[in-house]
Write a protein that holds these residues in place. Structure first.
Motif, mmCIF file in Angstrom:
data_model
loop_
_atom_site.group_PDB
_atom_site.id
_atom_site.type_symbol
_atom_site.label_atom_id
_atom_site.label_comp_id
_atom_site.label_asym_id
_atom_site.label_seq_id
_atom_site.Cartn_x
_atom_site.Cartn_y
_atom_site.Cartn_z
ATOM 1 N N LEU A 87 0.835 -1.192 0.000
ATOM 2 C CA LEU A 87 0.000 0.000 0.000
ATOM 3 C C LEU A 87 0.870 1.242 0.000
ATOM 4 O O LEU A 87 1.947 1.257 0.600
ATOM 5 C CB LEU A 87 -0.900 0.001 1.240
ATOM 6 C CG LEU A 87 -1.875 -1.166 1.391
ATOM 7 C CD1 LEU A 87 -2.584 -1.078 2.729
ATOM 8 C CD2 LEU A 87 -2.874 -1.180 0.248
ATOM 9 N N SER A 88 0.368 2.262 -0.640
ATOM 10 C CA SER A 88 1.061 3.543 -0.588
ATOM 11 C C SER A 88 0.857 4.114 0.818
ATOM 12 O O SER A 88 -0.039 3.676 1.558
ATOM 13 C CB SER A 88 0.479 4.500 -1.635
ATOM 14 O OG SER A 88 -0.838 4.892 -1.255
ATOM 15 N N PRO A 89 1.675 5.068 1.227
ATOM 16 C CA PRO A 89 1.478 5.665 2.548
ATOM 17 C C PRO A 89 0.058 6.213 2.731
ATOM 18 O O PRO A 89 -0.530 6.087 3.802
ATOM 19 C CB PRO A 89 2.511 6.786 2.594
ATOM 20 C CG PRO A 89 3.585 6.346 1.658
ATOM 21 C CD PRO A 89 2.861 5.580 0.578
ATOM 22 N N PHE A 90 -0.525 6.793 1.691
ATOM 23 C CA PHE A 90 -1.889 7.325 1.774
ATOM 24 C C PHE A 90 -2.896 6.194 1.996
ATOM 25 O O PHE A 90 -3.789 6.296 2.831
ATOM 26 C CB PHE A 90 -2.227 8.107 0.495
ATOM 27 C CG PHE A 90 -3.611 8.667 0.494
ATOM 28 C CD1 PHE A 90 -3.919 9.795 1.256
ATOM 29 C CD2 PHE A 90 -4.623 8.064 -0.241
ATOM 30 C CE1 PHE A 90 -5.201 10.302 1.270
ATOM 31 C CE2 PHE A 90 -5.902 8.568 -0.228
ATOM 32 C CZ PHE A 90 -6.199 9.687 0.520
ATOM 33 N N GLN A 91 -2.737 5.088 1.240
ATOM 34 C CA GLN A 91 -3.646 3.958 1.393
ATOM 35 C C GLN A 91 -3.501 3.321 2.780
ATOM 36 O O GLN A 91 -4.491 2.922 3.390
ATOM 37 C CB GLN A 91 -3.372 2.906 0.315
ATOM 38 C CG GLN A 91 -3.754 3.354 -1.081
ATOM 39 C CD GLN A 91 -3.235 2.387 -2.135
ATOM 40 O OE1 GLN A 91 -2.137 1.854 -2.023
ATOM 41 N NE2 GLN A 91 -4.046 2.168 -3.172
ATOM 42 N N ARG A 92 -2.273 3.235 3.270
ATOM 43 C CA ARG A 92 -2.035 2.660 4.594
ATOM 44 C C ARG A 92 -2.696 3.517 5.676
ATOM 45 O O ARG A 92 -3.357 3.013 6.584
ATOM 46 C CB ARG A 92 -0.533 2.522 4.841
ATOM 47 C CG ARG A 92 -0.188 1.663 6.020
ATOM 48 C CD ARG A 92 1.290 1.325 6.159
ATOM 49 N NE ARG A 92 2.237 2.294 5.652
ATOM 50 C CZ ARG A 92 2.961 2.135 4.532
ATOM 51 N NH1 ARG A 92 2.866 1.026 3.833
ATOM 52 N NH2 ARG A 92 3.795 3.066 4.124
ATOM 53 N N ALA A 93 -2.555 4.846 5.574
ATOM 54 C CA ALA A 93 -3.178 5.745 6.555
ATOM 55 C C ALA A 93 -4.701 5.658 6.486
ATOM 56 O O ALA A 93 -5.382 5.638 7.508
ATOM 57 C CB ALA A 93 -2.710 7.186 6.309
ATOM 58 N N SER A 94 -5.233 5.579 5.265
ATOM 59 C CA SER A 94 -6.685 5.461 5.104
ATOM 60 C C SER A 94 -7.200 4.170 5.734
ATOM 61 O O SER A 94 -8.233 4.159 6.385
ATOM 62 C CB SER A 94 -7.071 5.500 3.622
ATOM 63 O OG SER A 94 -6.787 6.769 3.086
ATOM 64 N N ALA A 95 -6.455 3.091 5.539
ATOM 65 C CA ALA A 95 -6.861 1.804 6.114
ATOM 66 C C ALA A 95 -6.812 1.857 7.621
ATOM 67 O O ALA A 95 -7.672 1.276 8.304
ATOM 68 C CB ALA A 95 -5.955 0.697 5.587
ATOM 69 N N MET A 96 -5.836 2.548 8.197
ATOM 70 C CA MET A 96 -5.722 2.650 9.642
ATOM 71 C C MET A 96 -6.859 3.472 10.226
ATOM 72 O O MET A 96 -7.334 3.222 11.336
ATOM 73 C CB MET A 96 -4.361 3.234 10.043
ATOM 74 C CG MET A 96 -3.236 2.234 9.817
ATOM 75 S SD MET A 96 -1.545 2.820 9.994
ATOM 76 C CE MET A 96 -1.539 4.036 11.206
ATOM 77 N N LEU A 97 -7.310 4.499 9.496
ATOM 78 C CA LEU A 97 -8.390 5.348 9.963
ATOM 79 C C LEU A 97 -9.762 4.748 9.709
ATOM 80 O O LEU A 97 -10.750 5.188 10.292
ATOM 81 C CB LEU A 97 -8.296 6.728 9.299
ATOM 82 C CG LEU A 97 -7.079 7.572 9.693
ATOM 83 C CD1 LEU A 97 -7.013 8.814 8.824
ATOM 84 C CD2 LEU A 97 -7.146 7.930 11.157
#
Length: 103
Positions: A87-97
């Motif tokens: 995952l891109s950093p943006f996708q990883r952050a979105s998944a965490m949120l």
């Protein structure tokens, strides 16, 4: 067993191959391989030892066929490991949120 490797006939036996490979250190396996005793050898190394020919003179397939007929276990080319989806950093952050709620 009589087999042809690099257009030359050879009379090979299982015990003869075991004896020829005794004390030979296996090279790193990067392609097809054969298990002799408790060691895994590249087929080209085994072919070079048992035929005393240059490795460029025969194919791995010729040696694999001969070793299989003698009852040795051969393995094909190592399968490349499929890259895992990162995952891109943006996708990883979105998944965490958590995903946004649709209204």
């Amino acid at each position: 067993m009589r087999c042809v490797i690099a257009r030359f006939p050879f009379d090979l036996t299982r015990s003869g191959v075991l004896q020829s490979m005794e004390g030979v250190e296996p090279e790193p396996v990067t392609g097809e391989s054969v298990i002799i005793g408790r060691r895994t050898y590249p087929v080209k190394q085994v072919g070079g030892v048992i035929t005393r020919q240059d490795r460029r003179d025969f194919s791995a397939g010729e040696v694999v066929r001969a070793m299989t007929r003698l009852g040795f276990t051969c393995a094909g080319l190592p399968q490349p490991v499929a890259p895992t989806h990162t995952l891109s950093p943006f996708q990883r952050a979105s998944a965490m949120l958590g995903s946004p709620l649709s209204g």
